[in-house]
Design a protein around this motif. Structure first.
Motif, PDB file in Angstrom:
ATOM      1  N   ARG A  55       0.841  -1.188   0.000  1.00  0.00           N
ATOM      2  CA  ARG A  55       0.000   0.000   0.000  1.00  0.00           C
ATOM      3  C   ARG A  55       0.878   1.241   0.000  1.00  0.00           C
ATOM      4  O   ARG A  55       1.934   1.280   0.617  1.00  0.00           O
ATOM      5  CB  ARG A  55      -0.892  -0.015   1.248  1.00  0.00           C
ATOM      6  N   ARG A  56       0.448   2.286  -0.686  1.00  0.00           N
ATOM      7  CA  ARG A  56       1.264   3.481  -0.844  1.00  0.00           C
ATOM      8  C   ARG A  56       1.372   4.237   0.465  1.00  0.00           C
ATOM      9  O   ARG A  56       0.399   4.792   0.960  1.00  0.00           O
ATOM     10  CB  ARG A  56       0.673   4.399  -1.917  1.00  0.00           C
ATOM     11  N   HIS A  57       2.575   4.259   1.040  1.00  0.00           N
ATOM     12  CA  HIS A  57       2.816   5.020   2.264  1.00  0.00           C
ATOM     13  C   HIS A  57       3.591   6.286   1.928  1.00  0.00           C
ATOM     14  O   HIS A  57       4.519   6.664   2.633  1.00  0.00           O
ATOM     15  CB  HIS A  57       3.584   4.166   3.272  1.00  0.00           C
ATOM     16  N   VAL A  58       3.219   6.928   0.842  1.00  0.00           N
ATOM     17  CA  VAL A  58       3.889   8.148   0.426  1.00  0.00           C
ATOM     18  C   VAL A  58       3.587   9.274   1.411  1.00  0.00           C
ATOM     19  O   VAL A  58       4.458  10.066   1.754  1.00  0.00           O
ATOM     20  CB  VAL A  58       3.443   8.542  -0.996  1.00  0.00           C
ATOM     21  N   LEU A  59       2.360   9.334   1.872  1.00  0.00           N
ATOM     22  CA  LEU A  59       1.943  10.362   2.810  1.00  0.00           C
ATOM     23  C   LEU A  59       1.763   9.752   4.194  1.00  0.00           C
ATOM     24  O   LEU A  59       1.322   8.617   4.326  1.00  0.00           O
ATOM     25  CB  LEU A  59       0.625  11.002   2.354  1.00  0.00           C
ATOM     26  N   SER A  60       2.084  10.518   5.206  1.00  0.00           N
ATOM     27  CA  SER A  60       1.886  10.041   6.570  1.00  0.00           C
ATOM     28  C   SER A  60       0.397   9.900   6.848  1.00  0.00           C
ATOM     29  O   SER A  60      -0.446  10.470   6.147  1.00  0.00           O
ATOM     30  CB  SER A  60       2.513  11.020   7.561  1.00  0.00           C
ATOM     31  N   ASP A  61       0.076   9.151   7.905  1.00  0.00           N
ATOM     32  CA  ASP A  61      -1.335   8.973   8.265  1.00  0.00           C
ATOM     33  C   ASP A  61      -1.994  10.320   8.558  1.00  0.00           C
ATOM     34  O   ASP A  61      -3.153  10.549   8.195  1.00  0.00           O
ATOM     35  CB  ASP A  61      -1.455   8.057   9.491  1.00  0.00           C
ATOM     36  N   GLU A  62      -1.238  11.218   9.197  1.00  0.00           N
ATOM     37  CA  GLU A  62      -1.790  12.528   9.535  1.00  0.00           C
ATOM     38  C   GLU A  62      -2.088  13.346   8.276  1.00  0.00           C
ATOM     39  O   GLU A  62      -3.163  13.944   8.148  1.00  0.00           O
ATOM     40  CB  GLU A  62      -0.814  13.296  10.425  1.00  0.00           C
ATOM     41  N   VAL A  63      -1.136  13.358   7.339  1.00  0.00           N
ATOM     42  CA  VAL A  63      -1.338  14.118   6.101  1.00  0.00           C
ATOM     43  C   VAL A  63      -2.464  13.497   5.277  1.00  0.00           C
ATOM     44  O   VAL A  63      -3.285  14.211   4.699  1.00  0.00           O
ATOM     45  CB  VAL A  63      -0.030  14.162   5.285  1.00  0.00           C
ATOM     46  N   TRP A  64      -2.504  12.158   5.229  1.00  0.00           N
ATOM     47  CA  TRP A  64      -3.571  11.479   4.493  1.00  0.00           C
ATOM     48  C   TRP A  64      -4.945  11.835   5.077  1.00  0.00           C
ATOM     49  O   TRP A  64      -5.900  12.100   4.342  1.00  0.00           O
ATOM     50  CB  TRP A  64      -3.342   9.970   4.537  1.00  0.00           C
ATOM     51  N   ARG A  65      -5.028  11.882   6.404  1.00  0.00           N
ATOM     52  CA  ARG A  65      -6.285  12.250   7.057  1.00  0.00           C
ATOM     53  C   ARG A  65      -6.659  13.695   6.732  1.00  0.00           C
ATOM     54  O   ARG A  65      -7.817  14.004   6.424  1.00  0.00           O
ATOM     55  CB  ARG A  65      -6.153  12.053   8.567  1.00  0.00           C
ATOM     56  N   ASP A  66      -5.671  14.594   6.789  1.00  0.00           N
ATOM     57  CA  ASP A  66      -5.943  15.999   6.479  1.00  0.00           C
ATOM     58  C   ASP A  66      -6.328  16.174   5.013  1.00  0.00           C
ATOM     59  O   ASP A  66      -7.193  16.996   4.687  1.00  0.00           O
ATOM     60  CB  ASP A  66      -4.712  16.852   6.797  1.00  0.00           C
ATOM     61  N   LEU A  67      -5.688  15.423   4.140  1.00  0.00           N
ATOM     62  CA  LEU A  67      -6.019  15.510   2.720  1.00  0.00           C
ATOM     63  C   LEU A  67      -7.460  15.082   2.483  1.00  0.00           C
ATOM     64  O   LEU A  67      -8.201  15.727   1.726  1.00  0.00           O
ATOM     65  CB  LEU A  67      -5.060  14.627   1.916  1.00  0.00           C
ATOM     66  N   ARG A  68      -7.868  14.003   3.117  1.00  0.00           N
ATOM     67  CA  ARG A  68      -9.238  13.525   2.951  1.00  0.00           C
ATOM     68  C   ARG A  68     -10.253  14.548   3.438  1.00  0.00           C
ATOM     69  O   ARG A  68     -11.376  14.619   2.923  1.00  0.00           O
ATOM     70  CB  ARG A  68      -9.419  12.200   3.690  1.00  0.00           C
ATOM     71  N   SER A  69      -9.873  15.372   4.404  1.00  0.00           N
ATOM     72  CA  SER A  69     -10.793  16.387   4.926  1.00  0.00           C
ATOM     73  C   SER A  69     -10.992  17.544   3.944  1.00  0.00           C
ATOM     74  O   SER A  69     -11.892  18.377   4.149  1.00  0.00           O
ATOM     75  CB  SER A  69     -10.279  16.934   6.265  1.00  0.00           C
ATOM     76  N   GLN A  70     -10.182  17.593   2.877  1.00  0.00           N
ATOM     77  CA  GLN A  70     -10.281  18.667   1.903  1.00  0.00           C
ATOM     78  C   GLN A  70     -11.400  18.444   0.879  1.00  0.00           C
ATOM     79  O   GLN A  70     -11.694  19.337   0.081  1.00  0.00           O
ATOM     80  CB  GLN A  70      -8.949  18.809   1.152  1.00  0.00           C
ATOM     81  N   GLY A  71     -11.984  17.254   0.869  1.00  0.00           N
ATOM     82  CA  GLY A  71     -13.030  16.969  -0.116  1.00  0.00           C
ATOM     83  C   GLY A  71     -14.203  16.248   0.487  1.00  0.00           C
ATOM     84  O   GLY A  71     -14.367  16.197   1.718  1.00  0.00           O
ATOM     85  N   VAL A  72     -15.014  15.676  -0.364  1.00  0.00           N
ATOM     86  CA  VAL A  72     -16.204  14.949   0.078  1.00  0.00           C
ATOM     87  C   VAL A  72     -16.120  13.519  -0.440  1.00  0.00           C
ATOM     88  O   VAL A  72     -15.583  13.255  -1.521  1.00  0.00           O
ATOM     89  CB  VAL A  72     -17.499  15.607  -0.422  1.00  0.00           C
ATOM     90  N   THR A  73     -16.661  12.580   0.330  1.00  0.00           N
ATOM     91  CA  THR A  73     -16.623  11.173  -0.049  1.00  0.00           C
ATOM     92  C   THR A  73     -17.733  10.853  -1.037  1.00  0.00           C
ATOM     93  O   THR A  73     -18.866  11.304  -0.883  1.00  0.00           O
ATOM     94  CB  THR A  73     -16.757  10.272   1.186  1.00  0.00           C
ATOM     95  N   ARG A  74     -17.377  10.058  -2.028  1.00  0.00           N
ATOM     96  CA  ARG A  74     -18.349   9.648  -3.038  1.00  0.00           C
ATOM     97  C   ARG A  74     -18.249   8.141  -3.233  1.00  0.00           C
ATOM     98  O   ARG A  74     -17.151   7.578  -3.223  1.00  0.00           O
ATOM     99  CB  ARG A  74     -18.063  10.367  -4.356  1.00  0.00           C
TER     100      ARG A  74
END
Length: 277
Positions: free
Chosen positions: A62-81
């Motif tokens: 699995r791509r661990h390019v971004l930390s868990d914290e950054v991945w969580r913050d990135l997901r907060s920038q949009g909406v789930t579909r």
């Protein structure tokens, strides 16, 4: 409306699309748009071409390019579909108005040729970004992304994503992802030329198992959504050859198969088959 149409929340505001800064655009072009410059750029910034995501048999984690914290913050920038099974998540030829952060499910990336043929490019799973190339390059999408299973993804507006990348200093991290994907592609091409069918089949099944995040929990993995034709495309053989290969693995108790279902009964044993040459 197709699944590649922007969400209404993203289309209410008709502001001119903000272009990436010159530094971000230049680095992204190298990372995502000009393959022949990737090795040179990587050497100058100290990025290793063979990263920790590659094992001896080329199984990508699995791509661990971004930390868990950054991945969580990135997901907060949009909406789930939600994307139903077999729906087109991103459509080839459409503009890069947004990208997707895949949070669950399995997808495939395929390129549609002018003659109607489809070329398999990759499988993607939770933790992957989809469609970032067209966002950075400012070009139309070069491939379809199709949901093999029901998928959930966060829809990220292109302008907002670029701003997030700039503010967090994530260009180098995304370049590492581009390099890892390049390495994945190189490994796959080498396998097609050098390895027996059953070994290629075993490695493909293991890559899919890793993408589904099931291997940490059990030595048995259930893969759904795939048909035999898609497996054949991934390993460069005919459908009949895949049927034969699965038959060999089934005969020794490594897999069970049903319609669009492949169950790996013994991951560790399959890994030993994948390590053969």
């Amino acid at each position: 409306m197709g699944y590649d149409e922007p969400l209404s929340a993203f289309t209410k505001c008709r502001r001119r699309r903000r272009r990436p800064s010159s530094e971000l655009s230049r680095t992204a072009t190298i990372a995502f748009g000009q393959r022949h410059l990737i090795v040179y750029a990587a050497r100058n910034i100290g990025v290793q071409l063979v990263g920790p995501m590659c094992t001896g048999v080329g199984v990508m984690g699995r791509r661990h390019v971004l930390s868990d914290e950054v991945w969580r913050d990135l997901r907060s920038q949009g909406v789930t579909r939600m994307f139903p099974e077999r729906s087109v998540m991103l459509r080839q030829g459409s503009p890069g108005t947004h990208l997707l952060a895949l949070t669950s499910g399995l997808a495939k990336v395929v390129c549609r040729e002018p003659n109607g043929a489809k070329t398999w490019l990759a499988f993607r799973g939770p933790g992957d970004l989809l469609g970032e190339v067209s966002v950075f390059n400012g070009t139309s999408r070069t491939a379809d992304v199709v949901a093999l299973t029901p998928c959930a993804a966060v829809v990220l507006d292109a302008e907002r994503f670029v701003r997030f990348v700039e503010e967090r200093g994530l260009v180098i991290h995304l370049m590492r992802q581009a390099l890892a994907r390049m390495r994945e592609s190189d490994l796959h091409r080498g396998e097609l030329q050098a390895l027996p069918l059953v070994v290629r089949l075993a490695r493909t099944l293991l890559r899919l198992a890793v993408l589904t995040d099931q291997m940490a929990e059990s030595n048995t993995v259930r893969l759904t959504g795939l048909n035999q034709e898609e497996v054949a495309q991934a390993i460069g053989v005919t459908r009949n050859a895949v049927i034969s290969g699965l038959g060999q693995l089934r005969a020794v108790g490594l897999v069970e198969t049903a319609r669009r279902v492949i169950v790996i009964r013994d991951v560790e044993a399959l890994q030993r088959w994948a390590a053969a040459d």
